[in-house]
Design a protein around this motif. Structure first.
Motif, PDB file in Angstrom:
ATOM      1  N   TRP A 181       0.923  -1.220  -0.076  1.00  0.00           N
ATOM      2  CA  TRP A 181       0.012   0.143   0.032  1.00  0.00           C
ATOM      3  C   TRP A 181       0.898   1.160  -0.007  1.00  0.00           C
ATOM      4  O   TRP A 181       0.579   2.220  -0.663  1.00  0.00           O
ATOM      5  N   GLY A 225       3.143  -7.473  -3.710  1.00  0.00           N
ATOM      6  CA  GLY A 225       4.338  -8.027  -2.831  1.00  0.00           C
ATOM      7  C   GLY A 225       5.367  -6.985  -3.163  1.00  0.00           C
ATOM      8  O   GLY A 225       5.707  -6.409  -4.009  1.00  0.00           O
ATOM      9  N   ASN A 274       1.252   1.753  -3.776  1.00  0.00           N
ATOM     10  CA  ASN A 274      -0.088   2.337  -3.820  1.00  0.00           C
ATOM     11  C   ASN A 274      -1.314   1.354  -3.964  1.00  0.00           C
ATOM     12  O   ASN A 274      -2.140   1.753  -4.483  1.00  0.00           O
ATOM     13  N   THR A 275      -0.833  -0.074  -3.637  1.00  0.00           N
ATOM     14  CA  THR A 275      -2.070  -1.109  -3.997  1.00  0.00           C
ATOM     15  C   THR A 275      -1.817  -1.973  -2.992  1.00  0.00           C
ATOM     16  O   THR A 275      -0.939  -2.786  -2.846  1.00  0.00           O
ATOM     17  N   PRO A 276      -2.849  -2.059  -2.025  1.00  0.00           N
ATOM     18  CA  PRO A 276      -2.575  -3.159  -0.705  1.00  0.00           C
ATOM     19  C   PRO A 276      -2.460  -4.465  -1.445  1.00  0.00           C
ATOM     20  O   PRO A 276      -2.874  -4.977  -2.547  1.00  0.00           O
ATOM     21  N   MET A 277      -1.724  -5.265  -0.743  1.00  0.00           N
ATOM     22  CA  MET A 277      -1.733  -6.707  -0.869  1.00  0.00           C
ATOM     23  C   MET A 277      -0.589  -6.950  -1.952  1.00  0.00           C
ATOM     24  O   MET A 277      -0.219  -8.211  -2.321  1.00  0.00           O
TER      25      MET A 277
END
Lengths: 141, 767
Positions: free
Chosen positions: A85, A94, A89-92
């Motif tokens: 995140w 890797g 800027n994107t959860p999950m």
């Protein structure tokens, strides 16, 4: 019921199962294995103990209550989504980093590893907790 | 970042309570005001920044899905923000003293902080989703606050009613929000409002209805108004906050926000103004017959909200201006009056109008403040309430359509307000021979600060209303998208509006003088009008609904395990066959070249084992045989190279067997209880499931999906997932959200089992 065999066997069995489970967990990313499988093997060791001695002894050997493993595992898996995140800027997603240890050489560490560890811990907690509940409920010992 | 801070500080501040125990917190209670002071400071900074235009903060938080949170401060949200936080400051100060004698000091303030944060979130939200999330949060917090005295059945009922109604409205709003976002292609409120002309009219009407339901439930408009009087079960500071600046004003805020979009619709005009008028009259009329101080105030709030909604509905510049001014007027006097009610309650130990009396001698300060506030409520000079009423009359006088009728009705409604004000003044403060003021306890300064401050503000603005002109002009330009100049003055000259004001006051006075004769008549009207008690009917509806669901649930959830399985299997077979027939049945051709000897052997063993399970008369044999089948499947997995699956299968089977062994000795005797016919039926179902699944798999082999998703996993496993074991990379990286869901389900299952088992244990030990 006579449980002599189990009572004699559970200690070495537990050690073996713990080691095997760690092995399966750690190699999981590149060869067959992983958090889920590792956790099932690990719980087997403690369930044997619970059957051989009693659930309280197994609970003591687990250092903290099995329910806590569930919480901690879930939390680890959720926390592992945060670095992605922050960085991409994107959860999950890797996020990986390589660290250099004196003996082991280059080791790749990443959030999926933490996630898998979370699965490992959580599933371990779930399986042991359920089995102990059953054992206690039917008054095994 | 300031927007985030101003919401965040309120939400996070309660965490500090861990450091204190309840007594310490009570001692250092002024700390509680800190977050609100920070917010007022933020508001002051924004005041200067706003001179150059609105402030926007975008938080992109899932770029890949284009999800962002927007906070936007413009004059309009600033107005609400300041209202919430300034009144909030005084309410917190008041509550810090008021709640001292209560248990759960920390709990109370935690709820109140989160509630305030949610309210700030609503007015600062720049996108619809954020708005909705905070909207729901206020409903939940108000549920907790209204039901704060949760040991009393009344509180619980009132809070549940409030929650059910506002949450139902929230659902309507959610539908509207999603719909609107899909139509406009963006959830950004500004973009949605700008695009509104391009939107399709028909769908706009449905969206309009949904938004209206959301706003009306929150703002206690007829026929949803009945939750608000019940909400007075909350501690008095909460009532003061809920009625003046928050909660009910959220609905008003929403209506204001959507005025540029919906204002031109004919439906908007009629629905809003008619509902507003009904609510206004209903509120002020019902207030006449209450004897509990808080209840009187609650009904006058309903009336005021009706007035504002009606003004928004008329949607001329004058009426919007009047609504804005009236909002401020109402917030000030209502907060002040509620707080004073609390003070009087503390001094006298009652809120019953008839039992108070004679306050003038013992507490002159309370009286002066209360009289000024009541003057504002009655709309008399020199208070701001006078200005509010004047602009309202003016707006209606100049508006087209049915506004004249509304003008007449609002004169009547205001006359009721005048009457109530006079009644309160006389009954509360003059000696009525009932009793001397035995409790001569002094009111605390912390509890008087709010009312005094608000009264002074209302007084100063009442004398110098022109100082507000520019400010309201700014807001108005923003709402109507055109620059507007506003003049606010005390003395408008001797015109129609002034005559109407005089008439209102006169009517109110007449009502007061002939009270004895009129009351009987009014009471008759009131009883005939309100034969249906909405609160009770609502509770009846809920009870019937619960009964219905119970019957319904008992029918579906019969608790017979084998029927559950049967239904699941039958439905899946039906679905599979439907799909198979729809896509053309495929006649499999068998190709025996690729079948290895191992597969044949393993499969034959498994088939034999199945036969054994079905015919055996020993449970142990059945359990072991079941595990054997599991191991057989693992072997098959292995021959096809799915090592991970094989390992998991073996371990899972082993564990299942262990658990079987645990329960084995506790199970009843292994007996054939079912009749031959039902066994035949089960066999038939089992066989057809097997057949259907086999056909499905054979069919699946034939279907060519354009590009199998597995290709992506194979290609990217090492490069993106940094692992050679594709299964594991899928589990922990590509599809980690699924895995997270799965372990969550496992955790929930573990908790469920723990609860169930401990429950039966307890039952046994008790019985």
């Amino acid at each position: 019921m006579d449980k002599t065999v189990l009572q004699l066997a559970y200690k070495p069995l537990r050690v073996i199962l713990i080691i095997v489970s760690m092995y399966y967990f750690l190699r999981g990313h590149n060869s067959p294995g992983g958090g889920f499988i590792g956790a099932l093997i690990l719980s087997a060791g403690f369930i044997f103990q619970a059957m051989a001695v009693n659930t309280n002894s197994a609970r003591r050997s687990m250092l903290i209550e099995p329910e806590w493993y569930i919480h901690i595992g879930l939390l680890m898996s959720i926390v592992s989504s945060i670095p992605g995140w922050i960085y991409v800027n994107t959860p999950m997603t890797g996020v990986w980093t390589t660290i250099n240890l004196p003996l082991a050489g280059d080791i790749k560490l990443g959030t999926p590893l933490l996630f898998d560890l979370g699965v490992y811990v959580c599933v371990f907690g779930v399986v042991t907790s359920m089995s102990f509940q059953f054992l206690k409920h039917i008054k095994w010992n | 970042m300031l927007t985030m801070l101003s919401i965040g500080i309120l939400a996070i501040f309660p965490l500090l309570f861990i450091l204190f125990d309840e007594e310490q917190l009570k001692k250092h209670r002024y700390v509680l005001l800190l977050p609100l002071l920070v917010n007022i400071l933020a508001g002051t900074i924004w005041f200067f920044q706003l001179q150059t235009g609105p402030i926007e903060h975008h938080f992109q938080w899932i770029t890949i899905l284009n999800i962002e949170t927007i906070f936007r401060v413009d004059w309009f949200s600033w107005y609400f923000f300041m209202l919430i936080n300034v009144i909030g400051l005084m309410v917190f100060l008041y509550a810090s003293a008021y709640m001292k004698s209560y248990d759960g000091y920390k709990r109370f303030f935690t709820f109140l902080y989160i509630f305030t944060a949610a309210m700030n979130g609503i007015v600062l939200a720049g996108d619809l989703i954020t708005l909705f999330v905070f909207w729901e949060l206020t409903s939940i917090c108000s549920f907790l606050l209204i039901g704060f005295n949760h040991r009393e059945a009344n509180s619980r009922n009132a809070s549940l009613t409030a929650l059910l109604i506002t949450a139902a409205g929230g659902l309507a709003l959610l539908t509207a929000v999603i719909w609107l976002g899909n139509l406009a292609g963006s959830y950004d409120i500004q973009k949605v409002l700008n695009l509104s002309n391009a939107l399709h009219r028909d769908s706009l009407i449905i969206i309009f209805i949904l938004i209206i339901i959301g706003a009306f439930t929150k703002s206690a408009q007829f026929p949803f108004h009945f939750w608000l009087p019940g909400a007075m079960q909350a501690p008095t500071p909460v009532s003061a906050f809920l009625h003046s600046a928050t909660m009910v004003k959220a609905g008003i805020y929403l209506l204001f926000r959507f005025t540029p979009m919906m204002g031109e619709m004919v439906h908007w005009y009629y629905v809003l103004s008619l509902t507003g008028v009904i609510t206004m009259l209903l509120g002020s009329f019902s207030a006449l017959f209450q004897s509990d101080l808080k209840k009187i105030l609650a009904y006058t709030t309903i009336s005021a909200l009706g007035t504002i909604v009606m003004l928004i509905g008329i949607d001329t510049k004058m009426s919007i201006k009047a609504a804005l001014v009236f909002l401020l007027v109402h917030a000030l006097y209502k907060a002040s009056l509620f707080m004073l009610t609390g003070v009087i309650d503390k001094i006298k130990g009652t809120r019953e109008l008839k039992e108070i009396g004679n306050l003038w001698k013992s507490n002159p300060v309370i009286c002066i403040v209360a009289i000024l506030s009541l003057l504002s409520m009655a709309g008399l000079p020199p208070m701001l309430g006078f200005i509010g009423k004047e602009v309202m009359y003016d707006a209606k006088f100049q508006a087209p359509g049915i506004a004249r009728l509304m003008l007449l009705l609002s004169v009547i409604s205001n006359a009721f307000m005048v009457f109530i004000s006079i009644k309160l003044m006389v009954l509360l403060f003059l000696p009525n021979g009932n009793q001397p003021s035995s409790h001569s306890s002094k009111s605390k300064p912390a509890m008087m600060a709010g009312p005094v401050a608000f009264t002074i503000i209302a007084f100063v603005f009442g004398l110098a209303p022109y100082s507000l002109s520019d400010f309201f002009g700014n807001i108005l330009s923003q709402i109507t998208f055109t620059p507007v100049q506003i003049q606010l003055k005390m003395w408008h000259g001797f015109n129609v509006v002034f005559v109407l004001s005089l008439a209102t006051i006169l009517l109110g006075l007449l009502l007061w003088i002939f009270e004895n004769r009129i009351t009987g008549l009014f009471l008759k009207i009131y009883r005939n009008l309100f034969t249906i008690n909405l609160t009770h009917s609502f509770q009846h509806i809920i009870q019937y609904f619960l009964k219905f669901t119970k019957i319904q649930t008992n029918r579906i959830q019969h608790g017979v395990h084998r029927y559950y399985l049967m239904i699941i299997f039958l439905f899946s077979i039906a679905y599979i066959w439907w799909k198979l027939l729809m896509t053309g049945l495929y006649v499999p051709t068998f190709n025996t070249e690729n079948v290895s000897l191992l597969t044949v052997v393993v499969t034959s063993i498994m088939l034999l084992t199945v036969g054994l399970i079905v015919t055996t008369r020993s449970r142990v044999v059945a359990v072991v045989a079941l595990a054997l089948i599991g191991y057989g499947i693992a072997l098959l997995f292995m021959t096809y190279g799915a090592i991970d699956l094989a390992i998991t299968q073996i371990i899972a089977d082993t564990l299942t067997m262990i658990i079987f062994v645990i329960v084995l000795q506790k199970l009843p005797r292994f007996a054939r209880l079912s009749s031959k016919r039902s066994r035949m039926r089960d066999a038939l179902i089992a066989l057809s499931v097997g057949l259907s699944i086999t056909l499905l798999i054979l069919k699946a082999d034939m279907v060519n999906i354009h590009q199998p998703v597995s290709d992506y996993f194979v290609e990217n496993s090492l490069t993106k997932g940094k692992g050679q074991n594709i299964v594991n990379v899928i589990l922990v990286d590509f599809r980690s959200l699924d895995t997270l869901g799965e372990i969550t389900v496992l955790a929930v299952a573990a908790i469920g089992i723990a609860t169930m088992l401990s429950f039966t244990l307890n039952k046994k030990s008790h019985g």
